[in-house]
Scaffold this motif. Structure first.
Motif, PDB file in Angstrom:
ATOM      1  N   PRO A  59       0.812  -1.224   0.000  1.00  0.00           N
ATOM      2  CA  PRO A  59       0.000   0.000   0.000  1.00  0.00           C
ATOM      3  C   PRO A  59       0.843   1.272   0.000  1.00  0.00           C
ATOM      4  CG  PRO A  59      -0.873  -1.578   1.575  1.00  0.00           C
ATOM      5  CD  PRO A  59       0.450  -2.116   1.120  1.00  0.00           C
ATOM      6  N   ALA A  63       0.648   4.070  -2.930  1.00  0.00           N
ATOM      7  CA  ALA A  63       0.309   5.455  -2.597  1.00  0.00           C
ATOM      8  C   ALA A  63       1.366   6.432  -3.099  1.00  0.00           C
ATOM      9  CB  ALA A  63       0.138   5.593  -1.081  1.00  0.00           C
ATOM     10  N   TRP A  66       1.366   6.215  -7.261  1.00  0.00           N
ATOM     11  CA  TRP A  66       0.103   6.054  -7.972  1.00  0.00           C
ATOM     12  C   TRP A  66       0.084   6.766  -9.316  1.00  0.00           C
ATOM     13  CZ3 TRP A  66      -3.701   2.983  -8.555  1.00  0.00           C
ATOM     14  CH2 TRP A  66      -4.888   3.389  -9.156  1.00  0.00           C
TER      15      TRP A  66
END
Length: 308
Positions: A59, A63, A66
């Motif tokens: 994650p 993030a 992206w």
């Protein structure tokens, strides 16, 4: 002119050292990662630990990168996914391997990737390696034989054989990365994120099958503070920190210098295994460790000279 040039000359070694130190720290944490993985993993929890390790960092990578991920073409996604499948095989072999051998053996045997890769490249391109490199490869191979026979000449352990296969798989990964045209122009952060995502998907699918061992969630619930510390060390330092330091360092120094510093990984693996885990390789094993370190260092130098 000399008065202006002098401060630059004096400052250069300091700047080089400030760049080298974080890279050397990456080699240290990578070398100790085998001991950390061995401390929190059993044959029953390998898949679960792999899912947890990479699910923690993925994650963060998504993030941060992206906007870059959205610019990848379909062919770049496919190429990175293929590399991710190979990467999943590497981590499976390494993690199962370290469960069944010592941290010292694991770190030293995996260093043979530095020998296997140029040999495989030479086989593909049909360009004969330098005699010095062949001698270094033979020295390393002899070292591995002695290393795995520290208690006397016996059949190598399952873990030793798995780590040897992991070194071969790492070689395949490096060669694939250099030959899949689509990924050559891909952003490094995006490429790493897709690879890790593909690997996590493989681990998650395997975890869903009966007989694959403990589930990630059950394993996480049974982890104590020490196990969580080991998992976070693998996820944060051996993955996130290591990746970003490499990205940062390559932009400030030469790839060869970075490779040279990262090449000390097996030395730190052996040091951690002996100092912390109490590994006792014996006289034969110690001689083998020295030969592996000498052979990989010599082979890396010869390869760098040839490429230069």
């Amino acid at each position: 002119m000399s008065s202006i040039a002098a401060p630059v000359t004096l400052g250069a070694p300091r700047r080089a050292w400030l760049t080298d130190l974080p890279v050397l720290l990456v080699a240290v944490v990578w070398g100790s990662s085998y001991l950390a993985a061995k401390g929190i993993t059993t044959g029953h929890t390998v898949i679960a630990v792999l899912v947890l390790r990479f699910a923690v960092v993925l994650p963060v990578l998504v993030a941060v990168g992206w906007s870059r991920l959205r610019t990848l073409s379909a062919s770049q996604w496919r190429g990175a996914a293929v590399l991710g499948l190979i990467l999943s095989g590497i981590f499976l072999l390494e993690t199962y391997g370290v469960v069944h051998t010592s941290a010292t053996n694991a770190g030293l045997i995996i260093s043979l990737t530095m020998i296997f890769t140029p040999l495989a490249e030479a086989a593909i391109t049909r360009v004969r390696p330098a005699r010095g490199f062949l001698a270094a490869a033979a020295l390393s191979a002899t070292g591995v034989v002695l290393l795995t026979q520290g208690a006397g000449f016996t059949t190598p352990s399952l873990g030793d054989l798995l780590m040897l296969l992991a070194a071969v798989a790492r070689t395949v990964h490096v060669l694939a990365m250099s030959r899949i045209k689509a990924v050559r122009s891909a952003d490094s952060l995006s490429l790493t994120t897709v690879q890790l995502g593909s690997a996590v998907a493989v681990f998650a699918v395997i975890a869903a099958f009966p007989g694959a061992g403990a589930s990630p969630w059950a394993t996480a619930l049974h982890f104590g503070p020490r196990a969580w510390a080991g998992l976070l060390f693998l996820a944060v330092f051996c993955t996130l920190f290591a990746f970003f330091v490499q990205m940062w360092a390559v932009r400030r120094t030469s790839p060869s210098r970075v490779s040279l510093l990262l090449g000390t990984e097996p030395l730190w693996a052996a040091a951690a295994g002996i100092a912390v885990a109490g590994d006792r390789p014996g006289a034969l094993g110690l001689a083998g460790a020295i030969l592996v370190l000498a052979g990989t260092s010599w082979g890396r130098r010869v390869a760098d000279e040839d490429s230069g």
